[in-house]
Design a protein around this motif. Sequence first.
Motif, short mmCIF file in Angstrom:
data_model
loop_
_atom_site.label_atom_id
_atom_site.label_comp_id
_atom_site.label_asym_id
_atom_site.label_seq_id
_atom_site.Cartn_x
_atom_site.Cartn_y
_atom_site.Cartn_z
N TYR A 17 0.80 -1.28 0.06
CA TYR A 17 -0.12 -0.04 0.14
C TYR A 17 0.85 1.33 0.00
CZ TYR A 17 -3.45 3.65 1.68
OH TYR A 17 -4.11 4.71 1.70
N ARG A 244 -6.40 0.59 8.48
CA ARG A 244 -7.19 1.68 8.73
C ARG A 244 -6.96 2.17 10.09
NH1 ARG A 244 -13.13 0.35 6.20
NH2 ARG A 244 -13.18 2.79 6.65
N GLU A 247 -12.38 2.81 12.21
CA GLU A 247 -13.27 2.13 11.56
C GLU A 247 -14.59 2.93 11.46
OE1 GLU A 247 -13.25 -1.05 10.20
OE2 GLU A 247 -11.07 -1.16 10.70
N PRO A 248 -15.00 2.93 10.19
CA PRO A 248 -16.31 3.43 9.94
C PRO A 248 -17.60 3.06 11.00
CG PRO A 248 -16.15 2.02 8.43
CD PRO A 248 -14.92 2.16 9.06
N ILE A 314 -1.58 9.13 5.81
CA ILE A 314 -2.23 8.43 4.75
C ILE A 314 -2.59 6.98 5.00
CG2 ILE A 314 -2.67 7.88 2.25
CD1 ILE A 314 -1.27 10.51 1.70
N SER A 317 -8.20 3.25 3.16
CA SER A 317 -9.77 3.57 3.18
C SER A 317 -10.48 2.17 3.15
CB SER A 317 -10.21 4.56 1.94
OG SER A 317 -9.86 3.63 0.70
N ARG A 318 -10.14 1.17 2.97
CA ARG A 318 -10.48 -0.21 3.03
C ARG A 318 -9.91 -1.06 4.09
NH1 ARG A 318 -11.52 -3.60 -2.26
NH2 ARG A 318 -12.40 -4.79 -0.54
N ASP A 377 -6.29 6.24 -2.69
CA ASP A 377 -6.72 7.21 -1.42
C ASP A 377 -5.77 8.50 -1.78
OD1 ASP A 377 -8.11 5.13 -0.58
OD2 ASP A 377 -6.55 4.15 0.83
N ARG A 381 -7.26 12.63 -1.91
CA ARG A 381 -6.76 14.03 -1.14
C ARG A 381 -5.44 14.84 -1.71
NH1 ARG A 381 -5.39 10.90 4.48
NH2 ARG A 381 -5.24 12.94 4.97
#
Length: 422
Positions: A17, A244, A247-248, A314, A317-318, A377, A381
């Motif tokens: 990543y 991450r 977490e959402p 950074i 996002s998953r 990602d 931004r």
Amino acid sequence: MGPCGLILTGGGARAAYQVGVLAAVAQLRRDAGFSGSSPFPIIAGTSAGAINAATLACHADDFDGAVDGLVHLWQNLHVDQIYSADAFGIIRTGARWLRLMSLGWAVARWRRTQPRSLLDNSPLAALLHRWIQMERLDDMLAAGHMHALAISGSSYTSGQHVTFYQTHKAITPWLRSQRIAVRAQLTVEHLTASSAIPFIFPAQSLDLDGQSEWFGDGSMRQSAPISPAIHLGAERILVIGAGRMHEPPGSRRAALVTGHPSMAQIAGHALSNIFLDALAVDVERLQRINNTLSLLPQQAREATPLRPVEVLVIAPSRRLDDLAAEHQGSLPPAIKGLLRSVGVVGEGKGASGSALTSYLLFEPSFTGELINLGMSDTLARRAEVQAFFGWPAQALQCDPAAMRRRKAGFAETLPGALTQSG
């Protein structure tokens, strides 16, 4: 703008990543009209991030070329280039390790039956010796392309977290509780030590103050991952995570384990704690310090040794666990058989143990998706990144698909780097 530092964290295969983020940063930099030397004179790497950090540092005179090389490397990696993935290799390490756990009292007296780790990472050491030209680091420091490179490891011998750093500047080593810094001539052995995931890969012997100590993954006991870059003089820091940060809402309930967790699920949870949690805590700590300093009057700020440090984080996002679950089937049969014995089963939404798999899945199907995710990602931004570096805000001049097709000119200078024979 003050010196910019780069923090590359650990996470095994997840570190692909980071390469996607760096590729997007390189593209935004080119769009702003900049090229040549690295925008990161201070780099600190841990675990798999140490390998990416060393590559960037040793080719700091050509940032674009170094990033292209990393993209080429990670897009073409396979499991057997990192650890022995054939049936014989598994019998020599993993199967023996599991057998010792079940019959340990009966066979422990025979020393040769005591394996050092679940997997044998000797292929990684061979790859690093071919891939990274550590002798170039001193030249980069002497020419001013780099100020310092720091690689962190955890000593099994003394229990201390050690940051080895190489620089031409007069930087006093720092000492904190259970954390020390040592000036050293960095080698490939420092990289294999820093990336030795506990239980998974064997420890590496390193010299520390004239004595040999055994070291493992630098993410263990690393309570302050951002600290080395600050001590080395960074005033702005880009942190690239491997998981991450938050977490959402609602995701926790969906991720709950039903029934008793398997060994793989427990191991994945432990590794996430080692690799991910300390970074989130350290970022929050730094933000609190910055907020506190902003409330102080000018005279009080000048009286304190603390200084504000601008930080840009950074992170994926998953959930990389979910992404790894989609590619568990690409692992070699022998590795799938070994992991199945500890609870890694299935593929896709019904998969179990994918958190553990995400650290070991060095296959193009997974690492390629991580690179794409890192690019996406970062480009999402774009304005933040441009403001952080002080680059003029411009539209992207190259789409992500074209970025992935860039020729890895740097990699072409190392024709044998991605082969077992070299």
